[in-house]
Motif scaffolding. Structure first.
Motif: not given
Length: 210
Positions: A153-155, A166-168, A177-180, A187-188
């Motif tokens: 998922r991080e990948y 962008t994050n959104p 969710a954007r915060n997720t 973390t990555a």
């Protein structure tokens, strides 16, 4: 066990035989219920707005609309529905575009009952399920992931960031969710020893991930 919620499914395909066949396969699991079908993109969007299914199985090739258009429309008409592209074709670009439009997975039509039901449950649980025969490039090399310590998922989040999203936009693409998304990216960065996303993308590329 009796409190298990029944998940509702809508099947969108222009071939009645396919719709009937999928319905029959899903009936093997009493926790899944097919509540409707449609043979075109427009009909699917109209029905989904009324039926509000939990999951939509969507043919990649419809006579009136492209799957990515239908996926985008579903996000507006029935935002709670998870959309899985269902195709007989290894159309890499079509599948990729549909996924980037917000589809939650892609399955081949030759999937057996067990595989189909399992995949549907995984998508309903929040996973993104893509048959590797359709789009093998979505999976990072296991050795590279092991070296960096990144989770799949991080990948995936980092891969989309590398495309300039962008994050959104990343959140919308993979249904998080954007915060997720922000947490996954942070973390990555930490695992890669990077100070920002540009440096993280560079390090991930050097590691053979991108």
């Amino acid at each position: 066990m009796s409190t298990t919620k029944t998940a509702t499914v809508m099947v969108v395909d222009d071939h009645p035989v396919v719709r009937d066949g999928v319905t029959l396969l899903l009936r093997a699991d009493p926790s899944l219920r097919v509540i409707g079908g449609a043979e075109s993109g427009r009909a699917a969007l109209e029905s989904a707005a009324t039926l509000a299914p939990d999951l939509v199985l969507l043919d990649l090739r419809l006579p009136d609309m492209l799957a990515p258009e239908v996926v985008s429309g579903m996000r507006v008409r029935c935002p709670s529905a998870r959309v899985v592209v269902f195709t007989a074709h290894s159309d890499h670009e079509g599948v990729r575009t549909a996924l980037e439009s917000g589809a939650h997975g892609c399955l081949l039509k030759d999937a057996g009952t067990t595989d189909l039901v399992s995949a549907v449950h995984r998508v309903l649980a929040g996973e993104r399920v893509v048959d590797p025969r359709v789009l093998p490039a979505t999976t990072a090399p296991e050795s590279a992931l092991a070296r960096t310590g990144l989770t799949p998922r991080e990948y995936e989040v980092l891969r989309l960031a590398a495309q300039g999203r962008t994050n959104p936009e990343i959140a919308e693409t993979i249904g998080l969710a954007r915060n997720t998304v922000k947490t996954y990216l942070q973390t990555a960065l930490h695992k890669l020893g990077a100070r920002n996303r540009v440096e993280a993308i560079s390090k991930a590329s050097e590691a053979g991930l991108l």
